[in-house]
Write an enzyme that holds these catalytic residues in place. Structure first.
Site, PDB file in Angstrom:
ATOM      1  N   GLY A 526       0.802  -1.205   0.000  1.00  0.00           N
ATOM      2  CA  GLY A 526       0.000   0.000   0.000  1.00  0.00           C
ATOM      3  C   GLY A 526       0.842   1.265   0.000  1.00  0.00           C
ATOM      4  O   GLY A 526       0.412   2.315  -0.430  1.00  0.00           O
ATOM      5  N   PHE A 527       2.064   1.176   0.473  1.00  0.00           N
ATOM      6  CA  PHE A 527       2.913   2.351   0.595  1.00  0.00           C
ATOM      7  C   PHE A 527       3.809   2.574  -0.612  1.00  0.00           C
ATOM      8  O   PHE A 527       4.243   3.665  -0.878  1.00  0.00           O
ATOM      9  CB  PHE A 527       3.880   2.181   1.766  1.00  0.00           C
ATOM     10  CG  PHE A 527       3.221   2.212   3.090  1.00  0.00           C
ATOM     11  CD1 PHE A 527       3.289   3.356   3.858  1.00  0.00           C
ATOM     12  CD2 PHE A 527       2.568   1.114   3.583  1.00  0.00           C
ATOM     13  CE1 PHE A 527       2.703   3.392   5.084  1.00  0.00           C
ATOM     14  CE2 PHE A 527       1.985   1.153   4.812  1.00  0.00           C
ATOM     15  CZ  PHE A 527       2.038   2.291   5.571  1.00  0.00           C
ATOM     16  N   VAL A 530       8.387  -3.049  -2.088  1.00  0.00           N
ATOM     17  CA  VAL A 530       9.050  -3.748  -0.989  1.00  0.00           C
ATOM     18  C   VAL A 530      10.240  -4.517  -1.560  1.00  0.00           C
ATOM     19  O   VAL A 530      10.113  -5.196  -2.582  1.00  0.00           O
ATOM     20  CB  VAL A 530       8.086  -4.736  -0.297  1.00  0.00           C
ATOM     21  CG1 VAL A 530       8.777  -5.401   0.872  1.00  0.00           C
ATOM     22  CG2 VAL A 530       6.833  -4.033   0.152  1.00  0.00           C
ATOM     23  N   ASP A 641      -7.290  -5.033   5.728  1.00  0.00           N
ATOM     24  CA  ASP A 641      -6.887  -5.730   4.514  1.00  0.00           C
ATOM     25  C   ASP A 641      -6.296  -7.091   4.846  1.00  0.00           C
ATOM     26  O   ASP A 641      -5.228  -7.454   4.379  1.00  0.00           O
ATOM     27  CB  ASP A 641      -5.899  -4.868   3.718  1.00  0.00           C
ATOM     28  CG  ASP A 641      -5.805  -5.318   2.263  1.00  0.00           C
ATOM     29  OD1 ASP A 641      -6.716  -6.047   1.805  1.00  0.00           O
ATOM     30  OD2 ASP A 641      -4.830  -4.957   1.594  1.00  0.00           O
TER      31      ASP A 641
END
Ligand SMILES: *[C@@H]1O[C@H](CO)[C@@H](O)[C@H](O)[C@H]1NC(C)=O
Ligand SMILES: *[C@@H]1O[C@H](CO)[C@@H](O)[C@H](O)[C@H]1NC(C)=O
Ligand SMILES: *[C@@H]1O[C@H](CO)[C@@H](O)[C@H](O)[C@H]1NC(C)=O
Ligand SMILES: *[C@@H]1O[C@H](CO)[C@@H](O)[C@H](O)[C@H]1NC(C)=O
Ligand SMILES: *[C@@H]1O[C@H](CO)[C@@H](O)[C@H](O)[C@H]1NC(C)=O
Ligand SMILES: *[C@@H]1O[C@H](CO)[C@@H](O)[C@H](O)[C@H]1NC(C)=O
Ligand SMILES: *[C@@H]1O[C@H](CO)[C@@H](O)[C@H](O)[C@H]1NC(C)=O
Ligand SMILES: *[C@@H]1O[C@H](CO)[C@@H](O)[C@H](O)[C@H]1NC(C)=O
Length: 826
Positions: A526-527, A530, A641
Site C-alpha cells: 500500500g505504501f 518492498v 486488509d
C-alpha cells in the site's frame, strides 16, 4: 496470665507448623497463618496468604488463584495499611474477628467487623471456600450462616457467586473499588456500585463524577451493556426484592476461570483465563466506544458511535447552543424544538434501539402493563418519557422519566422508549443537517430496493461482474490509497519515546538491496515497493520504501513509525528499524523466507506440505494477532486488509500479519467508522463495508472468517466456482455445514492428517465470522475463546454474499457511491 498467653501462642505456632505440611482450608482460634504460610481452598483453586503487589515490598493478606501465574489477587484484607516487614500474622479472635497483625510492632493493621450473634458463638473458625469466599462461622454450623464473609467486602474483583448490590434492610452496600495502582491495593477514587436512586442501575463514578451507567436490568441483561447477553459460559442473575437488590453471575462450567475486574484506570473488564496460552484474555470491556461515557452528548442528546460526529439531538430536539454544538462541544445538550403543551397537545414518539435514559430520579412500578404505563405518563405533565422495564415475556413494568433525558445512545437492543413531544414534533423527519452524500445514498438505496425489475437486476449484475473482474488485481494509480498516517496524527500526544528501533542509513540499505535493484523487489504494498535485502552481517531484511507520491509528510511518517514500533506480538511482522534521509522514508522489517500464506494454500504442490495441525496452528496464530490489534495492544486497530497474501510465514511456518498500509486506528472509545472510499480486497471485504463504507473490528472478523475457510478448503473465495451450483466459497461451506457434510470442504490430502472435531469446529467458527450482520459475528476475543475451549457454539446464520444465483444486493450501491480499490497482492 502472661505465661498462659505465651503458651497459647506457642501452641498456635506448633499447630500452624503442623498445618503447613498438609494444606488446609480452615483455621481455628488456636491457629495462625504467618507470612509464608497459606490456606488453600478444598478444590485447590484459591489460596490465602501474604503477598507483595507489583514492585512493592509491602505485605498484604490476600486471596489469589493458586495455579495461575502471574499471581492474580482477587481480594485483599488490609488494603489501606500494609505490613511493612514479614512479621504479618493472620488469625481469628475468640470473638469472631479476623485479625491481621504486624507482630514486630504488635499492631492490628486490619480487623473484620464480625457481628456476633447471640448467644456468643463458641470456637469460631475461618474457612477459605472453593468459591474464593473467606468466611467466619461457628464451629460445626452450616455454611448458610456466616458470621462474616469476604464476598460482602469486595475489592476490585467480582467473582462468580458474589453479590454486587445492596442489602436494603441493613443498608450494606457491596461496591467495587479498584486499586490505586498495581503496586498499591489501597482504594482509588473510582467506585462501581448499584445506584438505587430510581430504578437500580450499575454505575461507575470517579470522585463524585459519574463516568458511566448501565441499566436498567431488562430481564436479560443490563440495558446498554455491551456483550452482556447470556451465553453458554455465563449465567446472569438480577434480584430486586424488598430486602435486597443485586446482580451476580455463575459459570456453567467451573473449570472455566472468569472474573470481572475494574483495573486501576477504572476500566470495567471481564477477563477469561486461557489455559493454552496462560494469559487473561479480555472478554469484554464495558467502555466499548466513546458513547459508553456518561452523557457525552449532554441532556436530550443521542450518541451513535457509527456516525461522525457521534452526537446528535434526539428527534424533536435541537441544540441548546448551536455554535457550541457545531464545534463538537456537546455538554449543553439539546432542548425541545417546540415547548410541550400539556395536557392538551402532546403525544409520544417511540424510539427504537436506544439505551434507556439515566434512571436516576425515575419512578417505577414493576407490575404495570405498557398501556397502564402510557396512561400514567399522560396523566402527569412532568413525565417526559416512559418504557417497559422487563422485555422478557412480551414486556412488563413501567418506568417513568421526569425532566431531561440523559445518556441516550444507540444500541442493538430492542427496548422501546416513548418520549413525550408536542404534536407538531411528532411527524418531523430526521434532522436535515446531513451531508448530501448521505442523502444521495439513501435515495439510491430506496431506488434500488423499489426497482425490482428483472432488467435492472441483470444490468447491475453484469456491471458488477465486469467490474469485479476488472478491479480484482488492479491498483488504481490516481486513487491515493488511504494510508495509515492520516489517522495517526493524534499519536503525537503519546510522547513516550521508548522505541528501541535502529536507524538504518541510506547507504546501508542501498547496499543491502543492491541499490533497490529490480530483482530484489518482492512486491508492491500500500505504501510503495518492498525489497529484499541482506545486511553486511548476513541478516535478511525486507525494506518498504514509501513512495514519494503517497503524500506522507515527515511528521506523519514519524508518528506511524512510533506506532507500528509499539505493536509487538509474535503474530505480527516485526519492524526492525527505519530510515529517513532527504525525502526517502523507509521501514525495515524482518524478512520472511516462506513468503506469504497464499503461496501455500492455493498452490497444488505446496499445499500438501501444510498438514492439518500446521493449518490449525496458522489459523490460531492469525486469530491471536488480530485480537492483539483489536484490543490487547494499547490502541484499537482495524487492519482492513486481512487476506492470505498479507499473512507472512516465518521459518517455522508461524503466521505473521503484515501490511498495515490500510490499517486504521480507532480513538479510545470509537467503535466503528465510516469512509467514503472502500479499500480492501475483493473476497475479503464485509458487506457493511462494501455497502455503507462502515468498518469496525467486525469487518476484520469477516475477513478472518474467509481466511479460515480458505485455509481449511485450500480454495480462494474470490474466483471460487463449484460445479453444482453458483455458490461462492462461503455459501458452499454453509450449505455443506447445514447438510452435515462440512468435512467435505476439507481439501482431499488433509483428510488423513486431520482431527475431525477440530476441523468441524474451525469451519463452524469460520462461518460464524462471515455472518451477514456485523452484530452477529463474534468478537475476536470470543473467537479465540471458541478455539481454546470446547463449549457449544451457536449455529451460524446464513453468510454474507449468499448468492444463490441472485443479485449480490450488497454491491449495487457501492457501484454508484464508492470506489473499490483492490491492491495487487504481493
Ligand atoms: C474482637 O477482638 C479484637 C481484638 O481484641 C477487637 O479489636 C475487636 O474490636 C473485637 N471485635 C468485636 C466485635 O468485639
Ligand atoms: C504485644 O501486645 C501484648 C498484649 O497487647 C503484650 O503483652 C506484649 O508485651 C506486646 N509485645 C510487644 C513486643 O510489644
Ligand atoms: C467496621 O465498622 C466500623 C464501624 O461500623 C467502620 O468504621 C469500619 O470501617 C469497619 N471496618 C471494616 C473493615 O469494615
Ligand atoms: C469443633 O466441633 C467439633 C464437634 O462439633 C469438635 O469435635 C471440635 O473439637 C471443635 N473444634 C474446636 C476447635 O472447638
Ligand atoms: C468443563 O470444561 C472442561 C474443560 O474445558 C471440560 O473437560 C468439561 O467437560 C466441561 N464440563 C462440562 C460440564 O461442560
Ligand atoms: C492446562 O494446560 C496444561 C498444559 O499446558 C495441562 O497440563 C493442564 O491439564 C491444562 N489444564 C486444564 C484445566 O485444562
Ligand atoms: C403497581 O401497579 C399495579 C397495577 O396497576 C398496582 O396494583 C400496584 O398497586 C402498583 N404498585 C405501586 C407500588 O404503586
Ligand atoms: C408527577 O410525578 C411526580 C414524580 O413522581 C410527582 O412528584 C408529582 O406529584 C406528579 N404530579 C401529578 C400531577 O401527579
Amino acid at each position: 496470665m502472661e505465661v498462659l498467653h505465651n503458651l497459647f501462642l506457642l501452641f498456635g505456632l506448633l499447630l500452624s507448623i503442623l498445618a503447613t505440611c498438609t494444606s488446609q482450608d480452615t483455621i481455628t482460634v488456636d491457629q495462625v497463618i504467618r507470612d509464608g504460610d497459606t490456606l488453600v481452598s478444598a478444590d485447590e483453586m484459591y489460596e490465602l496468604g501474604f503477598f507483595s503487589p507489583g514492585s512493592s515490598r509491602n505485605r498484604y493478606l490476600g486471596i489469589w488463584y493458586k495455579n495461575i501465574s502471574p499471581q492474580t489477587v482477587v481480594w485483599v484484607a488490609n488494603r489501606e495499611i500494609p505490613v511493612r516487614d514479614s512479621s504479618g500474622v493472620f488469625r481469628i479472635h475468640t470473638n469472631g474477628s479476623l485479625l491481621v497483625i504486624a507482630s514486630s510492632s504488635n499492631t492490628t493493621v486490619w480487623s473484620s467487623n464480625t457481628s456476633l450473634v447471640s448467644p456468643i458463638t463458641i470456637n469460631p473458625v475461618a474457612q477459605l471456600l472453593s468459591s474464593g469466599n473467606l468466611v467466619v462461622r461457628g464451629n460445626g454450623t452450616e455454611e448458610v450462616s456466616f458470621l462474616w464473609q469476604s464476598f460482602d467486602y469486595p475489592g476490585d474483583t467480582f467473582l462468580p457467586g458474589m453479590k454486587f448490590g445492596k442489602d436494603l434492610v441493613s443498608g450494606h452496600d457491596r461496591r467495587w473499588i479498584p486499586w490505586k495502582s498495581v503496586d498499591d491495593p489501597s482504594p482509588s477514587e473510582f467506585v462501581a456500585f448499584m445506584d438505587t436512586d430510581g430504578f437500580p442501575q450499575l454505575t461507575e463514578e470517579y470522585g463524585s463524577t459519574r463516568l458511566a451507567r448501565f441499566g436498567p436490568w431488562n430481564g436479560f441483561t443490563f440495558n446498554g451493556m455491551p456483550n452482556h447477553a447470556p451465553n453458554s459460559i455465563i449465567r446472569h442473575e438480577f434480584v430486586f426484592s424488598d430486602k435486597e437488590v443485586f446482580y451476580r453471575y455463575a459459570l456453567f462450567n467451573n473449570s472455566v476461570l472468569s472474573r470481572v475486574y475494574v483495573n486501576p484506570q477504572g476500566d470495567f473488564l471481564r477477563l477469561n483465563w486461557v489455559n493454552r496460552t496462560q494469559e487473561w484474555l479480555i472478554y469484554w470491556n464495558a467502555y466499548v466506544d466513546m458513547c459508553s461515557r456518561f452523557r457525552v452528548c449532554g441532556p436530550n442528546g443521542k450518541c451513535n458511535p457509527n456516525k461522525s460526529p457521534a452526537c446528535s439531538c434526539m428527534e424533536g430536539f435541537e441544540p441548546q447552543n448551536s455554535d457550541e454544538w457545531s464545534a463538537s462541544e456537546w455538554s449543553s445538550g439539546c432542548r425541545r424544538r417546540t415547548p410541550l403543551d400539556c395536557p392538551n397537545g402532546d403525544g409520544f414518539r417511540p424510539f427504537k434501539n436506544v439505551k434507556l435514559p439515566d434512571t436516576r430520579h425515575s419512578w417505577y412500578n414493576r407490575s404495570m402493563t405498557l398501556g397502564e404505563c402510557t396512561n400514567a405518563c399522560k396523566r402527569n405533565c412532568s413525565c417526559t418519557a416512559y418504557a417497559n422495564i422487563d422485555i422478557t415475556r412480551g414486556g412488563s413494568g413501567c418506568l417513568l422519566w421526569f425532566g431531561d433525558l440523559n445518556d441516550v445512545r444507540t444500541v442493538d437492543e430492542s427496548q422501546d422508549l416513548y418520549v413525550r413531544m408536542a404534536r407538531s414534533d411528532l411527524t418531523i423527519t430526521e434532522s436535515t443537517s446531513k451531508p448530501s452524500s448521505h442523502r444521495k445514498r439513501r435515495i439510491v438505496i430506496v431506488a434500488v430496493s423499489i426497482a425490482s425489475s428483472l432488467v435492472m437486476m441483470i444490468l447491475i449484475l453484469s456491471i458488477v461482474y465486469a467490474w469485479s473482474k476488472k478491479t480484482r488485481h488492479v491498483k488504481k494509480p490516481d486513487e491515493p490509497v488511504q494510508t495509515i498516517d492520516e489517522e495517526y496524527s493524534m499519536e503525537s500526544q503519546h510522547d513516550d519515546d521508548d522505541t528501541d528501533l535502529s536507524y538504518f542509513s541510506m547507504t546501508k540499505i542501498s547496499k543491502a538491496t543492491k541499490d533497490f535493484s529490480n530483482d530484489k523487489k518482492l512486491g508492491e504494498g500500500g505504501f510503495g515497493p518492498v525489497y529484499m535485502g541482506v545486511l553486511d552481517d548476513g541478516k535478511e531484511i525486507a525494506v518498504k520504501r514509501l513512495s514519494k507520491t503517497s503524500r506522507q509528510g515527515v511528521n506523519e511518517f514519524k508518528n506511524e513509525l512510533k506506532f507500528i514500533a509499539k505493536l509487538q506480538h509474535r503474530n505480527l511482522v516485526k519492524l526492525l528499524g527505519y530510515c529517513n534521509e532527504g525525502d526517502e522514508n523507509m521501514l525495515i522489517y524482518e524478512y520472511m523466507p516462506n513468503k506469504s500464506l497464499d503461496l501455500f494454500i492455493f498452490d497444488k504442490t505446496k499445499s500438501s506440505t501444510l498438514d492439518w495441525s500446521r493449518r490449525f496452528h496458522i489459523i490460531h496464530g492469525i486469530a491471536r494477532g488480530i485480537l492483539y490489534l483489536h484490543q490487547d495492544s494499547r490502541f484499537k486497530i482495524v487492519h482492513r486488509d486481512l487476506k492470505a497474501s498479507n499473512i507472512l510465514l516465518d521459518d517455522d511456518m508461524n503466521p505473521k500479519i503484515s501490511d498495515f498500509g490500510l490499517a486504521r486506528m480507532f480513538r479510545d472509545h470509537e467503535n466503528e467508522a465510516n469512509t467514503n472510499r472502500v479499500v480492501g480486497t475483493l473476497g475479503y471485504i464485509s458487506p457493511e463495508y462494501a455497502v455503507d463504507g462502515t468498518f469496525s473490528e467486525k469487518s476484520d472478523v469477516f475477513s478472518f472468517g474467509v481466511l479460515v475457510l480458505e485455509i481449511v478448503s485450500g480454495k480462494k473465495n474470490s474466483g471460487f466456482s463449484h460445479e453444482k451450483d453458483s455458490d461462492n466459497l462461503l455459501a458452499h461451506a454453509w450449505r455443506l455445514f447445514e447438510e452435515g457434510m462440512a468435512l467435505n470442504l476439507l481439501s482431499a490430502h488433509m483428510r488423513d492428517s486431520c482431527v475431525e472435531s477440530k476441523v468441524l469446529r474451525s469451519i463452524h467458527i469460520g462461518l460464524l465470522c462471515v455472518q451477514h450482520h456485523a452484530k452477529d459475528r463474534p468478537t475476536m476475543s470470543s473467537v479465540v475463546l471458541m478455539f481454546d475451549q470446547d463449549g457449544v457454539l451457536p449455529p451460524p446464520k446464513q453468510p454474507a454474499f449468499f448468492a444463490q444465483g441472485a443479485i449480490p444486493r450488497v454491491y449495487d450501491i457501492s457501484v454508484n457511491e464508492v470506489t473499490l480499490t483492490a491492491l495487487e497482492p504481493r
